[in-house]
Design an enzyme around this catalytic site. Structure first.
Site, short mmCIF file in Angstrom:
data_model
loop_
_atom_site.label_atom_id
_atom_site.label_comp_id
_atom_site.label_asym_id
_atom_site.label_seq_id
_atom_site.Cartn_x
_atom_site.Cartn_y
_atom_site.Cartn_z
N GLY A 2 4.85 14.10 3.64
CA GLY A 2 3.93 14.30 4.77
C GLY A 2 4.50 15.25 5.81
O GLY A 2 5.61 15.75 5.68
N ASP A 20 5.57 14.69 9.00
CA ASP A 20 6.80 14.23 9.67
C ASP A 20 7.95 14.11 8.69
O ASP A 20 9.11 14.41 9.04
CB ASP A 20 6.57 12.87 10.34
N LEU A 35 7.68 6.42 7.18
CA LEU A 35 6.65 7.34 7.68
C LEU A 35 5.43 7.34 6.76
O LEU A 35 4.48 8.09 6.98
CB LEU A 35 7.22 8.77 7.75
N ALA A 93 1.97 6.23 5.16
CA ALA A 93 0.77 5.52 5.59
C ALA A 93 -0.46 6.25 5.07
O ALA A 93 -0.39 7.44 4.76
CB ALA A 93 0.69 5.48 7.12
N TYR A 138 -7.44 -0.61 1.46
CA TYR A 138 -6.31 0.19 0.99
C TYR A 138 -5.41 0.57 2.19
O TYR A 138 -4.18 0.50 2.11
CB TYR A 138 -6.81 1.45 0.27
N THR A 152 2.10 4.10 16.41
CA THR A 152 1.16 5.13 16.86
C THR A 152 0.42 4.74 18.14
O THR A 152 0.14 3.55 18.38
CB THR A 152 0.12 5.40 15.76
N GLU A 168 -2.58 5.08 18.44
CA GLU A 168 -3.84 4.47 17.99
C GLU A 168 -3.81 2.95 18.19
O GLU A 168 -4.85 2.31 18.19
CB GLU A 168 -4.12 4.81 16.53
N TYR A 214 -7.19 1.66 10.60
CA TYR A 214 -5.84 2.25 10.66
C TYR A 214 -5.05 1.69 11.84
O TYR A 214 -3.91 1.22 11.70
CB TYR A 214 -5.95 3.78 10.77
N LYS A 253 -1.66 -0.69 11.82
CA LYS A 253 -0.41 -0.30 12.49
C LYS A 253 0.06 -1.37 13.48
O LYS A 253 1.26 -1.51 13.73
CB LYS A 253 -0.59 1.04 13.22
N ARG A 271 0.71 20.26 9.59
CA ARG A 271 -0.26 19.18 9.80
C ARG A 271 -1.31 19.20 8.69
O ARG A 271 -1.73 20.28 8.23
CB ARG A 271 -0.94 19.43 11.16
#
Ligand code: NAP
Ligand code: F7E
Length: 346
Positions: A12, A14, A85, A87, A100, A132, A134, A155, A159, A190
């Site tokens: 990903g 990161d 990291l 997800a 999922y 996050t 979020e 999501y 988290k 990104r």
């Protein structure tokens, strides 16, 4: 002895920045990649060497939904530091695949923590969890470590579980486990369906070819956007503290999606004109329609306003971002135009 790091989510955005940062710090880096029908390692291909030759970088097949793979990889690598990291990280997509998302993003975190405990690695292995903003969701900005969580998507909810199970394993089993609560961070790496990359890609294509249209959702949503390159440094710093702790990582500056569009246009020296309101809001460049609003990109439940207060990290970790939104946009634009030109010559 070189330190050994194991990164879940190496393929990903990161994961690729962190791997490069740790290799520069002389770590041996192991990464976990999923099997996919098309190759998914493009972000780390530049650091991958034939494992038959001398290398400090290794990839293992595994999946956070598969406890056996998680346990076996950790048993084999015996890392000093694990960075989780991995997800299903797309907020909008999490409404399409909620179960999922929970399995990977929430229970996947538990699988790693429990493997550390089961293998009796508490004294050797430190754990970083990619939390996050979020999780704050609808909580009033500015948000810091003391702000209540009020997630607004499957999501975000997953988290929150991952955050608390990390705290619980830290307290119950004395694992060195930290939660980084990172606000949005972007880069040329990104994913293409996140809004900043989508905007940069579309506007660079319109700029170079004079063709195309960008469709967006809620352009009045506010975010605190940083650069991934700065944020992976904060992850590493958390793992070097004497005691494990949780930290908010953010720039402390907030912009709307529309502000970001305007910044990108300014960098490209494209003079655009906005007209209309709501679903009829549109942007024109040289009298041509280039941006429209499409209802399909609105979220079922939106997070309207994120703004981080990262004073704790700045004080205790001595962390500070080097980039601002303009330099981030510039970095993304330069790499995008380069990619467009390279494709032309192929
Ligand atoms: P990303 O680009 O979407 O990368 C996610 C990584 O997780 C990819 O390597 C992906 O593999 C891997 N993955 C997905 N499902 C998996 C599974 N079942 N088993 C193993 N690996 C799996 O996300 P990112 O932007 O780098 O973010 C890194 C982490 O930070 C994520 O946990 C994200 O939720 C969190 N985060 C991100 C931000 C941000 O603004 N970027 C902010 C706060 C927190 P594939 O390449 O095969 O898909
Ligand atoms: O959306 C709005 C959208 O998808 C940002 C993930 O890395 O950061 C990321 O989540 C905002 C939202 O990121 C479009 O409604 C408008 O308000 O780029 P995004 P995100 O949802 O904030 C957090 C911190 C994470 O942890 C996540 O893993 O932009 N928006 N129009 C749009 N968003 C998208 N994707 N596409 C649009 O066309």
């Amino acid at each position: 002895m070189k330190k050994i790091a194991l990164i879940f989510g190496i393929t990903g955005q990161d994961g690729s920045y962190l791997a490069k940062y740790l290799l520069k710090k002389n770590y041996v880096v192991h990464g976990v990649k999923r099997r996919s029908s098309s190759i998914n390692t493009s972000r780390v291909d530049d650091i991958y060497l034939d494992p038959h030759k001398k290398t400090n970088f290794y990839l293992h097949y595994g999946d956070l939904t598969d406890s056996l793979s998680v346990l076996n990889i950790i048993k084999k690598v015996k890392p000093n530091e694990i960075y989780n990291l991995a997800a299903q990280s797309h907020v909008s997509v999490s409404f399409n695949v909620p179960e999922y998302t929970a399995n990977v993003t929430a229970i996947g975190t538990l699988r790693i923590l429990d493997a550390i405990f089961t293998l009796n690695l508490q004294k050797k292995t430190k754990f970083y969890q990619a939390g996050t903003s979020e999780m704050f969701g609808a909580s009033k900005p500015p948000q810091n470590e003391k702000t209540n969580f009020y997630p607004r998507s499957p999501y975000g909810v997953a988290k929150v579980y991952a955050h608390w199970i990390t705290v619980n394993y830290r307290e119950a089993y004395n694992i060195f486990a930290c939660n980084g609560i990172l606000f949005n961070h972007e880069s040329p790496m990104r994913g293409e369906t996140f809004v900043t990359r989508k905007i940069v890609m579309a506007l660079c294509r319109i700029y170079t070819s004079g063709k195309g249209r960008l469709y967006l959702g809620n352009i009045y949503s506010k975010r605190d956007w940083g650069h991934a390159e700065d944020y992976v440094v904060a992850m590493w710093k958390m793992m070097q503290q004497k005691k494990p702790n949780d930290y908010v990582i953010s720039t402390g500056k907030q912009y709307t999606v529309k502000n970001f569009v305007n910044i990108v246009c300014k960098e490209l020296k494209m003079k655009i004109v906005w007209k209309g309101r709501g679903l009829n809001e549109k942007a024109y460049y040289k009298n041509k329609l280039i941006i429209s609003i499409d209802k399909k990109y609105f979220r079922t439940t939106e997070v309207n306003s994120l703004l981080g207060d990262s004073r704790k990290a700045r004080k205790e970790l001595k962390w500070r971002p080097k980039h601002n939104l303009r330099s981030l946009a510039k970095d993304m634009i330069i790499k995008e135009i380069k990619a467009i030109n390279e494709n032309k010559t192929r």
